[in-house]
Design a protein around this motif. Structure first.
Motif, short mmCIF file in Angstrom:
data_model
loop_
_atom_site.label_atom_id
_atom_site.label_comp_id
_atom_site.label_asym_id
_atom_site.label_seq_id
_atom_site.Cartn_x
_atom_site.Cartn_y
_atom_site.Cartn_z
N SER A 94 0.85 -1.19 0.00
CA SER A 94 0.00 0.00 0.00
C SER A 94 0.89 1.24 0.00
O SER A 94 1.92 1.27 0.68
N PRO A 95 0.52 2.29 -0.72
CA PRO A 95 1.39 3.47 -0.82
C PRO A 95 1.45 4.25 0.49
O PRO A 95 0.49 4.28 1.26
N ALA A 96 2.60 4.89 0.72
CA ALA A 96 2.74 5.76 1.89
C ALA A 96 1.89 7.00 1.75
O ALA A 96 1.45 7.58 2.75
N SER A 97 1.66 7.44 0.51
CA SER A 97 0.79 8.59 0.26
C SER A 97 0.24 8.49 -1.15
O SER A 97 0.83 7.81 -2.01
N ALA A 98 -0.85 9.19 -1.40
CA ALA A 98 -1.44 9.26 -2.73
C ALA A 98 -2.19 10.58 -2.83
O ALA A 98 -2.92 10.95 -1.91
N PHE A 99 -2.00 11.30 -3.94
CA PHE A 99 -2.68 12.58 -4.11
C PHE A 99 -2.71 12.94 -5.59
O PHE A 99 -1.98 12.36 -6.40
N LEU A 100 -3.55 13.92 -5.92
CA LEU A 100 -3.68 14.43 -7.27
C LEU A 100 -3.23 15.89 -7.29
O LEU A 100 -3.67 16.68 -6.45
N ALA A 101 -2.35 16.24 -8.21
CA ALA A 101 -1.91 17.62 -8.38
C ALA A 101 -2.60 18.22 -9.59
O ALA A 101 -2.90 17.52 -10.56
N ASP A 102 -2.86 19.54 -9.55
CA ASP A 102 -3.61 20.16 -10.64
C ASP A 102 -2.77 20.34 -11.90
O ASP A 102 -3.30 20.44 -13.00
N GLY A 103 -1.44 20.37 -11.77
CA GLY A 103 -0.60 20.52 -12.96
C GLY A 103 -0.56 21.96 -13.45
O GLY A 103 -1.23 22.84 -12.90
N SER A 104 0.22 22.20 -14.50
CA SER A 104 0.42 23.56 -14.99
C SER A 104 1.28 23.50 -16.24
O SER A 104 1.70 22.42 -16.67
N ALA A 105 1.57 24.66 -16.79
CA ALA A 105 2.61 24.73 -17.81
C ALA A 105 3.95 24.36 -17.18
O ALA A 105 4.24 24.75 -16.05
N VAL A 106 4.73 23.56 -17.90
CA VAL A 106 6.04 23.11 -17.39
C VAL A 106 7.08 23.33 -18.48
O VAL A 106 6.84 23.01 -19.65
N THR A 107 8.23 23.85 -18.09
CA THR A 107 9.35 24.01 -19.02
C THR A 107 10.49 23.10 -18.60
O THR A 107 10.91 23.12 -17.44
N VAL A 108 10.96 22.27 -19.53
CA VAL A 108 12.13 21.42 -19.29
C VAL A 108 13.28 21.98 -20.12
O VAL A 108 13.20 22.00 -21.35
N PHE A 109 14.33 22.43 -19.46
CA PHE A 109 15.44 23.07 -20.15
C PHE A 109 16.42 22.01 -20.69
O PHE A 109 16.42 20.87 -20.24
N LYS A 110 17.21 22.43 -21.65
CA LYS A 110 18.18 21.52 -22.26
C LYS A 110 19.15 21.00 -21.23
O LYS A 110 19.65 21.75 -20.38
#
Length: 218
Positions: free
Chosen positions: A196-212
């Motif tokens: 069983s997981p130690a925690s579980a949750f849902l995040a709303d998310g957003s724009a995300v930038t992944v740099f080189k």
């Protein structure tokens, strides 16, 4: 179990003296590579298994994630990620469902995939309303890592920055992770992922930038 996977120059990060791995499902929406949209591959699901590391710099600790395996629905996406970041991407048939309650509130999110004919899923039902991540919480530890680290074929490490605002989260009323863990992730990790997981949750998310990515200095 995780130490052999830790990229050179980093060390395992912990929360309250414990080491965590996470199963994370999310959607890429309007995704671009180097600022360019990939035709027919802008919106897609990903389910990944990750753990957490940190690297000491002159400016202080950089806290980041390392991906053990990432599932996506397209071979083109998997090839691109392997080529640019040497990440362990696997292409499988995938899908997702989002169920809304009153006033558009998200009540359940499900990610599905098929591996060797077996249907698998990662699902969560929410409780209450979304709230700001609390400082010092497990949710903060899981979501507030703003660097990625990837081991390279020559033994080196690539480091890349990830930028996004602080997320809102829903508490989980229930969660389900059902798949052939041993076949996908290996025998070593199976006993931990089947608990069983130690925690579980849902995040709303957003724009995300992944740099080189770059290779950090020793």
């Amino acid at each position: 179990m995780l130490r052999p996977l830790v990229p050179t120059g980093t060390e395992l990060d912990q929360w309250n003296g414990k080491t965590f791995v996470s199963m994370v499902g999310f959607q890429f929406l309007k995704a671009k590579l180097l600022g360019i949209a990939i035709p027919f591959h802008s919106n897609f699901e990903e389910v990944n298994l990750r753990f957490y590391v940190r690297r000491k710099t002159n400016e202080g600790w950089r806290r980041g994630v390392v991906f053990i395996k990432e599932l996506v629905p397209s071979r083109a996406i998997a090839w691109t990620a392997r080529f640019f970041y040497n990440e362990n991407y696997v292409a499988l048939p995938m899908g997702h469902e989002v169920e809304h309650g009153d006033e558009g509130t998200i009540r359940r999110v499900t990610y599905k995939w098929n591996f060797k004919g077996r249907k698998s899923l990662l699902a969560l039902s929410t409780e209450g309303s979304a709230s700001v991540v609390q400082e010092g919480s497990n949710e903060e530890f899981i979501t507030e890592h703003y660097w990625g680290y990837a081991r390279q074929r020559d033994g080196g490490t690539v480091e890349y920055q990830v930028e996004h605002p602080r997320w809102m989260v829903w508490t989980a009323r229930s969660s389900v992770f059902d798949c052939d863990v041993e076949d996908i992730y290996g025998k070593g990790l199976a006993p931990f992922l089947q608990k069983s997981p130690a925690s579980a949750f849902l995040a709303d998310g957003s724009a995300v930038t992944v740099f080189k990515g770059t290779r950090p200095s020793p």
